[in-house]
Motif scaffolding. Sequence first.
Motif, PDB file in Angstrom:
ATOM      1  N   ALA A  83       0.907  17.134   2.987  1.00 53.18           N
ATOM      2  CA  ALA A  83       2.202  17.758   3.246  1.00 53.18           C
ATOM      3  C   ALA A  83       2.174  18.376   4.654  1.00 53.18           C
ATOM      4  O   ALA A  83       1.121  18.806   5.126  1.00 53.18           O
ATOM      5  CB  ALA A  83       2.475  18.821   2.192  1.00 53.18           C
ATOM      6  N   PRO A  84       3.292  18.385   5.382  1.00 51.80           N
ATOM      7  CA  PRO A  84       4.647  18.080   4.906  1.00 51.80           C
ATOM      8  C   PRO A  84       5.079  16.643   5.160  1.00 51.80           C
ATOM      9  O   PRO A  84       6.263  16.333   5.050  1.00 51.80           O
ATOM     10  CB  PRO A  84       5.488  19.051   5.735  1.00 51.80           C
ATOM     11  CG  PRO A  84       4.772  19.099   7.053  1.00 51.80           C
ATOM     12  CD  PRO A  84       3.306  18.996   6.723  1.00 51.80           C
ATOM     13  N   GLU A  85       4.142  15.737   5.537  1.00 54.10           N
ATOM     14  CA  GLU A  85       4.528  14.355   5.787  1.00 54.10           C
ATOM     15  C   GLU A  85       5.001  13.700   4.492  1.00 54.10           C
ATOM     16  O   GLU A  85       4.533  14.024   3.399  1.00 54.10           O
ATOM     17  CB  GLU A  85       3.352  13.575   6.371  1.00 54.10           C
ATOM     18  CG  GLU A  85       2.874  14.086   7.726  1.00 54.10           C
ATOM     19  CD  GLU A  85       1.734  13.245   8.262  1.00 54.10           C
ATOM     20  OE1 GLU A  85       1.891  12.015   8.313  1.00 54.10           O
ATOM     21  OE2 GLU A  85       0.688  13.820   8.604  1.00 54.10           O
ATOM     22  N   SER A  86       5.926  12.749   4.645  1.00 58.16           N
ATOM     23  CA  SER A  86       6.509  12.093   3.477  1.00 58.16           C
ATOM     24  C   SER A  86       5.684  10.878   3.066  1.00 58.16           C
ATOM     25  O   SER A  86       5.127  10.182   3.919  1.00 58.16           O
ATOM     26  CB  SER A  86       7.944  11.647   3.785  1.00 58.16           C
ATOM     27  OG  SER A  86       8.741  12.753   4.142  1.00 58.16           O
ATOM     28  N   PRO A  87       5.597  10.607   1.766  1.00 56.24           N
ATOM     29  CA  PRO A  87       4.904   9.396   1.318  1.00 56.24           C
ATOM     30  C   PRO A  87       5.671   8.150   1.733  1.00 56.24           C
ATOM     31  O   PRO A  87       6.877   8.201   2.013  1.00 56.24           O
ATOM     32  CB  PRO A  87       4.867   9.554  -0.203  1.00 56.24           C
ATOM     33  CG  PRO A  87       5.971  10.499  -0.524  1.00 56.24           C
ATOM     34  CD  PRO A  87       6.110  11.408   0.650  1.00 56.24           C
ATOM     35  N   ALA A  88       4.956   7.030   1.786  1.00 47.81           N
ATOM     36  CA  ALA A  88       5.579   5.776   2.198  1.00 47.81           C
ATOM     37  C   ALA A  88       4.922   4.628   1.453  1.00 47.81           C
ATOM     38  O   ALA A  88       3.752   4.704   1.060  1.00 47.81           O
ATOM     39  CB  ALA A  88       5.442   5.574   3.704  1.00 47.81           C
TER      40      ALA A  88
ATOM     41  N   ARG B 121       0.860  -1.181   0.000  1.00 44.77           N
ATOM     42  CA  ARG B 121       0.000   0.000   0.000  1.00 44.77           C
ATOM     43  C   ARG B 121       0.895   1.230   0.000  1.00 44.77           C
ATOM     44  O   ARG B 121       1.754   1.378   0.877  1.00 44.77           O
ATOM     45  CB  ARG B 121      -0.928   0.037   1.209  1.00 44.77           C
ATOM     46  CG  ARG B 121      -1.767   1.324   1.256  1.00 44.77           C
ATOM     47  CD  ARG B 121      -2.719   1.373   2.431  1.00 44.77           C
ATOM     48  NE  ARG B 121      -3.850   0.477   2.243  1.00 44.77           N
ATOM     49  CZ  ARG B 121      -5.066   0.700   2.749  1.00 44.77           C
ATOM     50  NH1 ARG B 121      -5.302   1.798   3.451  1.00 44.77           N
ATOM     51  NH2 ARG B 121      -6.035  -0.158   2.565  1.00 44.77           N
ATOM     52  N   ALA B 122       0.703   2.080  -0.987  1.00 49.05           N
ATOM     53  CA  ALA B 122       1.418   3.353  -1.054  1.00 49.05           C
ATOM     54  C   ALA B 122       0.538   4.423  -0.417  1.00 49.05           C
ATOM     55  O   ALA B 122      -0.646   4.538  -0.749  1.00 49.05           O
ATOM     56  CB  ALA B 122       1.736   3.713  -2.502  1.00 49.05           C
ATOM     57  N   VAL B 123       1.112   5.179   0.505  1.00 46.92           N
ATOM     58  CA  VAL B 123       0.361   6.189   1.248  1.00 46.92           C
ATOM     59  C   VAL B 123       0.994   7.553   0.995  1.00 46.92           C
ATOM     60  O   VAL B 123       2.192   7.749   1.232  1.00 46.92           O
ATOM     61  CB  VAL B 123       0.357   5.883   2.759  1.00 46.92           C
ATOM     62  CG1 VAL B 123      -0.426   6.949   3.517  1.00 46.92           C
ATOM     63  CG2 VAL B 123      -0.235   4.500   3.014  1.00 46.92           C
TER      64      VAL B 123
END
Length: 338
Positions: free
Chosen positions: A82-87, A76-78
């Motif tokens: 912003a400003p949190e980074s994708p994971a 799962r791509a999350v």
Amino acid sequence: MVARTLAAPVTIHGRGPAGLTAARLLSRSGFTCRLAGPASAGGPTTLLNPGTCRLLGELWGIALDALPSRYRLRYRAVHPPAPESPAVVEQHSLVVEGAALGGFLEQRLFTEYPNIEAVEEDADADGWHLLATGRALRDGALGTDIAVERVGRARCAAVEVQPSAGFSADRATFEAVPGGWLFLMPTGPKSAILQAQQDKPEPDTDLVIANLAQSKAVRPLVGNLTTTPRTFEAMPRLSRPRAGSGWLAVGDAAMALPPVTGDGVGNGLRTAILATAVLRALRRGEPESAVLAHYERRLEQAFDKMAQRTGHRSSGTDSQPNEVPYRLHGLDLVRTGA
């Protein structure tokens, strides 16, 4: 008011995963069950998260590879705001067609317990009743006045899409956009379903287009929309009450979760377990008022935790303790301290 007795068959209104699981667990526990209403039509294509997959396998004694029309996802791509980074997280999930899942479970149930009777809707039957679909609530199956608490006013639109060349068929992609989110769920190597949510009080089939216009992560993965979007309520919903003398609400009839959790089926399975434990406790002579109060409180607590986790509530409810508290042990309610 019809007097309800556990000596009569338990009538289950609804033949989705929650109702069918309740029928299987109750039959294993020695209850006679009847399934009321039409054969399972299933629901939309849905995502089963890892916890739901494990629970479904345990309760039904099946390997999930036996499920028809399934598609496995590994990641799962999350993409949070912003400003949190994708994971990208490893999360083994299954995408299943609701109709195929319901039909598979129903066939297995009738094979294992051929004495289960399929009947027309019958609210006047003497035994206990389990309301296992939202439709049973709306139709007032038992003439009981049940209100539905809606937390927020979110609506979702879902549409089948043809992915673009950059699409990864082994991962679902979630992206937060201003005022809502997008969720791209692969259903095959070259097919997917796109869900879009916004805080809107009325149905809006333009949700998908509006959210895609604000998207940076999902938009490049989507080629063409291949069906007309369908809209539905996406806010958490809790029925009040969820139990009364002679009846229990399970699955979506008790509470409904936001679709992005991937836990709607899992929620139905857990309420079926608890409902079975309630009827087993009543059969062995536990006080009805205490057992039903415990059922109400357990579902309220589960709903509140989910609403906090998904950002729909900031604090829990102050549930009052039962006069006779219980804990769940397998399929039994055991008095605390026993």
